[in-house]
Every structure is written in structure tokens, then in C-alpha cells.
Write an enzyme that holds these catalytic residues in place. Structure first.
Site, PDB file in Angstrom:
ATOM      1  N   LYS A 136      41.777  20.362  35.524  1.00 52.28           N
ATOM      2  CA  LYS A 136      41.612  21.077  36.795  1.00 52.28           C
ATOM      3  C   LYS A 136      42.453  20.507  37.923  1.00 52.28           C
ATOM      4  O   LYS A 136      42.941  21.251  38.776  1.00 52.28           O
ATOM      5  CB  LYS A 136      40.145  21.069  37.214  1.00 52.28           C
ATOM      6  N   TYR A 190      32.906  21.777  50.071  1.00 54.17           N
ATOM      7  CA  TYR A 190      31.902  22.643  49.457  1.00 54.17           C
ATOM      8  C   TYR A 190      31.799  23.899  50.305  1.00 54.17           C
ATOM      9  O   TYR A 190      31.349  23.858  51.449  1.00 54.17           O
ATOM     10  CB  TYR A 190      30.560  21.907  49.380  1.00 54.17           C
ATOM     11  N   LYS A 235      27.436  33.184  34.568  1.00 54.40           N
ATOM     12  CA  LYS A 235      27.499  34.551  35.088  1.00 54.40           C
ATOM     13  C   LYS A 235      26.468  35.427  34.387  1.00 54.40           C
ATOM     14  O   LYS A 235      26.270  35.297  33.178  1.00 54.40           O
ATOM     15  CB  LYS A 235      28.896  35.121  34.858  1.00 54.40           C
ATOM     16  N   GLU A 252      40.002  27.719  39.287  1.00 55.35           N
ATOM     17  CA  GLU A 252      40.501  27.344  37.952  1.00 55.35           C
ATOM     18  C   GLU A 252      41.093  28.528  37.221  1.00 55.35           C
ATOM     19  O   GLU A 252      40.905  29.675  37.614  1.00 55.35           O
ATOM     20  CB  GLU A 252      39.397  26.690  37.103  1.00 55.35           C
ATOM     21  N   ARG A 303      42.067  32.198  28.220  1.00 56.25           N
ATOM     22  CA  ARG A 303      41.494  32.906  27.060  1.00 56.25           C
ATOM     23  C   ARG A 303      40.978  34.264  27.520  1.00 56.25           C
ATOM     24  O   ARG A 303      40.946  34.544  28.711  1.00 56.25           O
ATOM     25  CB  ARG A 303      40.314  32.108  26.501  1.00 56.25           C
TER      26      ARG A 303
END
Ligand code: ADP
Length: 447
Positions: free
Chosen positions: A116, A202, A237, A288, A292
Site C-alpha cells: 500500500k 482519518y 462491503k 488502494e 483482480r
């Protein structure tokens, strides 16, 4: 040309790939664990090979067994699906060096984006906005307190090797920082064998917006618009939709263009998702890249009419993308609900077991992607998702109405599912207004 594909996965995504293969005249080879011998992916593939016992570490993650199956099956390529080995650059490399095309990006692009902190530096280099944060990893020589003061509290400590929300900690104040840093490092070290961490501001009440991108190996990169995945619980999610509600058109264009810059800069070929958080001012920040296909890809397929799995296979065969950016348009509104074998009334406790009766929803605008059937036993060893219910209608309002009636039609007996939870979310004023953020579920439903 690819004529035979091994699918290194199980469940609904294995079926999704088998379906694309069959429509393209490509043979499919399934692999399965002993616990999955009665699974539909085994029944529907042209061939199937057992690769080990129930535990993922002894089957779906066993690279040597999967490569052996690819050799026996004499395939041309491997599709990793999502999860398991999908973002494992070593597996990607082993597939290629064993003579099998890997349906995904190069191992080099996968490795760089999988770290990351490296991905964050690449975003900065490609003029993609990132959350204000530390300049690289926090080590013994960096003054974390000073950096955190400069960023402004609260700060988020993130593991560079992180995934699934592991190795992430919030430090609300200066007093929390050291403990939070140590906790994040320990958790990341144990989970990923890499304890490197960095700091980000944050962002409070963010929305999660991600852009689907697909690139070929001839320099063509296109976005297929964005998805909103703000209905999350513990960073998982639950509901995804496209397009994102309430995102001004100029922001939509800017976020999609930024995602394309990111993927072009990474010299990446195949499907990718570039994830962002969007704050109250509609400013967006890169978080990020997922290298895939994702669970939620069907909502993008619905609004664009593009079959993402087929496109992945074509790109891996060396073909050019079958469309240009100007050919991609967005029609209507799509929503996906993840149906999990979990009890929403008992803190989403997993609830595997036998499905004694199943009725699947249908009708105009309804897609049901699932591997389960009446009489199937959901094994306790894997992810609890048993189905994805996707609707596509001309407007968001109609999509919500269609989803509610499809959830009502769906009958799963024998195990508890998250369907009743979804119905509550779909009636919530914040969701209906499309103003919900990533803390919505915690705030309104689980306390
Ligand atoms: P992982 O790969 O572990 O899932 P991500 O970087 O994708 O980690 O972040 C997971 C979720 O955490 C995001 O969807 C978002 O809700 C939240 N998040 C990430 N970065 C921030 C940030 N800087 N501020 C607030 N929330 C964040």
C-alpha cells in the site's frame, strides 16, 4: 488463443467464470476441496480435480496442487477469481513460469500495487490525490508524534501489507498514538509477516467510491465508471451500487480520470479497481488498488453492458480491448446485495448448514449469481457469501423497489441469511437519500 482455463476458486465466482468460458467456446477446469465435492462449480465445469482437504490452506491455497491440476488438465490459462490466491504475485509468477497465462496483471504490477505504501507513492507520482499522511513508512528513526501533529488528529495507522481491515488502527489523540502504532505493527506482523505501517489522516464520515478500470497490453486503458460501496460492516462491503448517488458529474469525471492515470502509470494490463474515499466536500482520496476482479463487478456490468470476465480473458489472450472509452456509457442504476449465511440478529454470526429449500428470485432486471441449491450444505470452512442479488432498473428509486421485492421473493430455508438486514437498509431514509457513509451500518444497525 486461450482454449482451456483452470479456475483456481470456488463458489459463485467459479460459476461466473465457467459461464463466460462456455459462452466463448473455452473449456473450463474446476479445482475443489473435499468439502466442495457436491458443489455446482464441480458439476458445471468440463473437468474437475480435487486439490486437497477442507481447509483453504490445504486446498485452494495449495499452489503446487493447483499447478498439478493445470498440468493434468492441460489448460492454457488460470483465472484466480477473487480472494484465495488472486493477489498473490508468487502464484501469478509460478503460473506463468509453468507455461500458463495468468488472467490478471503482471506479477510486477501486482506486487507493487499490493504494497500500500508503494501504491500510495505511485498515486502521488501520477497526480492522483492521496489522504494527507506520512512520507513513507514509520520506523524507529521517524518522529511519529510530529508527523501525526502535522497531519492532524485523528490519524489512521495502516499496514503497508494490509488487507481486510487488518493492521488498521485509529489514534484519536496524541496519547493514543504509541499504543495504536504498536497494536497495528503486531497485528500486521502476525497476519502478513510484514509489520511496516504508515500514517494517514482519518477522514470522518467518508463514502467509499471505487472505479472499475480495464486495460489491455497494448496501452489502452478505460474506466467503466464508479461504484459506491459505503454500506459496510467492519470494512466488509454489504451493498454496492452504480453509479454513486449524489456524486456531482464533474467529480465523477475527475475520479474516473484519476483511476485511469493510476492504472496507466502502473503499466497494468487486465481488470483493476481503484478505491477512493470521498469526504463531505466531495473531495476524493486514493486508498488502494485491487488487482483482480471484484465481488461487486456485476453492478458495473449492468450499467455498461460489458462482460468483465470475457474482457479479462480476451486481454489475457493478447487481444485489444473490444471498446474505446467513448464507447462506454452508463445506463440506469444497479444495486447488489450480498446474501451471506449469517444471522443479522445475532451480530452477523456465521450460520453454515443445509439449505432445505430454495426459491430464487427473478423477473425483469433481476440477476442472481449463486452456487447454492436446495439440499446444498453450506460448508463452515469458507467465506459466508452464498449469493449475490443484483438489480438493474432505469432509476435508483426503481432499483430499490425491485431489490425489495426480489429479496421478499427469495426463500432460503434451513439457514439464516442477511436478506432481512438488506430490506431494513433499503428502507432507511439515509440510504434512500443516498447520503450514507461507511459508518452508517455501525451507527444505525449494529450499535
Ligand atoms: P483493507 O485493504 O484492509 O480493506 P483499505 O485501505 O481498503 O483497507 O481500507 C478499508 C476501509 O477503511 C475503507 O473502505 C474505508 O472505509 C476505511 N478507510 C481507509 N482509509 C481511511 C482513512 N484515511 N480515513 C477514514 N477511513 C479510511
Amino acid at each position: 488463443m486461450i482454449q482451456k482455463i483452470l479456475i483456481a476458486n470456488r463458489g459463485e465466482i467459479a460459476l461466473r467464470i465457467i459461464r463466460a468460458c462456455r459462452e466463448m467456446g473455452i473449456k473450463s477446469v474446476a479445482v475443489y476441496s473435499q468439502a466442495d465435492k457436491d458443489s455446482m462449480h464441480v458439476a458445471l465445469a468440463d473437468e474437475a480435480y480435487c486439490v486437497g482437504t477442507a481447509k483453504s490452506a490445504d486446498s485452494y491455497l495449495k499452489i503446487d496442487q493447483i499447478i498439478a491440476a493445470a498440468e493434468v488438465g492441460n489448460v492454457d490459462a488460470v483465472h484466480p477469481g477473487y480472494g484465495f490466491l488472486a493477489e498473490n504475485a508468487h502464484f501469478n509468477e509460478v503460473c506463468r513460469s509453468s507455461g500458463f497465462e495468468f488472467i490478471g496483471p503482471s506479477p510486477q504490477a501486482m506486487e507493487k500495487l499490493g504494497d500500500k505504501n508503494t501504491a500510495r507513492s505511485m498515486a502521488i507520482a501520477n497526480d492522483v490525490p492521496v489522504v494527507p499522511g506520512s512520507d513513507g513508512l514509520i520506523d524507529a528513526n521517524t518522529d511519529a508524534t510530529q508527523i501525526a501533529r502535522d497531519i492532524g488528529f485523528p490519524v489512521l495507522i495502516k499496514a503497508t501489507a494490509g488487507g481486510g481491515g487488518k493492521g488498521m488502527r485509529v489514534a484519536e489523540t496524541e496519547a493514543d498514538l504509541e499504543t495504536a502504532l504498536n497494536q497495528a505493527r503486531t497485528e500486521a506482523g502476525a497476519a502478513f509477516g510484514n509489520s511496516g505501517v504508515y500514517l494517514e489522516r482519518y477522514v470522518t464520515s467518508p463514502r467509499h467510491v471505487e472505479v472499475q478500470v480495464i486495460a489491455d497490453n497494448h496501452g489502452n486503458v478505460c474506466h467503466l465508471f464508479e461504484r459506491d460501496c459505503s454500506v459496510q460492516r467492519r470494512h466488509q462491503k454489504l451493498i454496492e451500487e452504480a453509479p454513486s448517488p449524489n456524486l456531482p458529474e464533474s467529480r465523477r469525471k475527475a475520479i474516473c480520470d484519476a483511476a485511469v492515470r493510476m492504472i496507466r502509470g502502473a503499466e497494468y494490463g487486465n481488470a483493476a479497481t481503484v478505491e477512493f474515499i470521498v469526504d463531505k466536500n466531495d473531495d476524493f482520496f486514493f486508498i488502494e488498488v485491487n488487482a483482480r476482479i471484484q465481488v461487486e463487478h456485476p453492478v458495473t456490468e449492468a450499467i455498461t453492458g460489458i462482460d468483465l470476465i470475457k474482457e479479462q480473458i480476451r486481454v489475457a489472450s493478447g487481444e485489444k480491448l473490444s471498446f474505446a472509452q467513448d464507447d462506454v456509457s452508463c445506463t440506469g442504476h444497479a444495486i447488489e446485495c450480498r446474501i451471506n449465511a449469517e444471522n443479522p440478529d445475532k451480530n452477523f454470526m456465521p450460520n453454515p448448514g443445509k439449505i432445505t429449500r430454495l426459491f430464487t428470485p427473478g423477473g425483469l432486471g433481476v440477476r442472481f449469481d449463486s452456487h447454492v441449491y436446495g439440499g446444498y450444505s453450506v460448508p463452515p470452512h469458507y467465506d459466508s457469501m452464498i449469493a449475490k442479488l443484483i438489480v438493474h432498473r432505469p432509476t435508483r428509486e426503481e432499483a430499490i423497489a425491485t431489490m425489495r421485492r426480489a429479496l421478499l421473493e427469495m426463500q432460503v430455508e434451513g439457514i439464516e441469511t442477511t436478506a432481512s438486514f438488506h430490506d431494513k437498509v433499503l428502507q432507511h431514509p439515509e440510504f434512500i437519500a443516498g447520503t450514507h457513509d461507511t459508518k452508517f451500518v455501525e451507527r444505525e444497525f449494529t450499535g
